[in-house]
Each structure stands twice: as C-alpha cells, then as structure tokens.
Design a protein around this motif. Structure first.
Motif, mmCIF file in Angstrom:
data_model
loop_
_atom_site.group_PDB
_atom_site.id
_atom_site.type_symbol
_atom_site.label_atom_id
_atom_site.label_comp_id
_atom_site.label_asym_id
_atom_site.label_seq_id
_atom_site.Cartn_x
_atom_site.Cartn_y
_atom_site.Cartn_z
ATOM 1 N N HIS A 46 1.636 6.835 -6.746
ATOM 2 C CA HIS A 46 0.542 7.726 -7.109
ATOM 3 C C HIS A 46 0.922 9.185 -6.824
ATOM 4 O O HIS A 46 0.694 10.079 -7.661
ATOM 5 N N GLN A 47 1.504 9.420 -5.672
ATOM 6 C CA GLN A 47 1.926 10.779 -5.308
ATOM 7 C C GLN A 47 3.015 11.275 -6.255
ATOM 8 O O GLN A 47 3.009 12.445 -6.660
ATOM 9 N N LEU A 106 0.827 -1.202 0.000
ATOM 10 C CA LEU A 106 0.000 0.000 0.000
ATOM 11 C C LEU A 106 0.870 1.264 0.000
ATOM 12 O O LEU A 106 0.554 2.247 -0.669
ATOM 13 N N PHE A 107 1.965 1.216 0.745
ATOM 14 C CA PHE A 107 2.882 2.345 0.771
ATOM 15 C C PHE A 107 3.492 2.582 -0.612
ATOM 16 O O PHE A 107 3.595 3.726 -1.076
ATOM 17 N N THR A 122 0.830 4.073 -2.893
ATOM 18 C CA THR A 122 0.594 5.469 -2.513
ATOM 19 C C THR A 122 1.749 6.358 -2.962
ATOM 20 O O THR A 122 1.538 7.457 -3.488
#
Length: 92
Positions: A24-25, A17-18, A21
């Motif tokens: 995506h960022q 998940l990290f 994320t």
C-alpha cells in the motif's frame, strides 16, 4: 506443539499485514512520484514559455520601439554626443 503452531500463525498474520502495508505504501509513493513528475513537466513547459517571452520583450527593436513611443526618446545627433576620457587611477 500447540504453542509453536499458535506462534507461527501469529507470525504469519503479522508478516501478511506487513506485506499488505508495504504494498500500500509503495502504491501511494508511486502515485505521488507520478504527480510530482507531471508537475515538473508542467514547470518545464512554463519555464520554456517564460524564456521565450523574456527574449521577446528584451529584443533590441522592441526596446527601441518602447523608448520612442512611450518615453519620447530619440537617438541623438552626432554633434550632440560628447565623449569623456576617464583616467584609470580615479578622477584628477
């Protein structure tokens, strides 16, 4: 052993998940960077255009033309020009 496997699975999911994320960022940041660079290029073009316009409006011939046509100004005759000699220490 079951607890360790469950803990490792949870850690694996959290790490995944990290990573998602973070990617995506990074993509959002890159898109924003491109947009800002495009905006900067547009502003550079506008700045160049404004400098050209300013130099056109500030040309001596243009100023003289406006002074003659719109303000009805003319260059004075030499006999109409008076020179003043000023002292460097103030008026005496």
């Amino acid at each position: 052993m079951l607890r360790l496997n469950a803990l490792l699975a949870v850690l694996l999911v959290l790490c995944a998940l990290f990573v998602v994320t973070a990617r995506h960022q990074a993509r959002k940041s890159f898109i924003e960077l491109q947009a800002q660079q495009e905006k900067a290029r547009g502003l550079d073009i506008e700045w160049g255009r404004l400098q050209l316009e300013q130099s056109t409006w500030a040309m001596h011939a243009r100023i003289e033309q406006v002074a003659r046509q719109h303000l009805q100004m003319a260059v004075p005759e030499p006999k109409q020009i008076h020179r003043l000699n000023l002292m460097h220490g103030g008026a005496q």
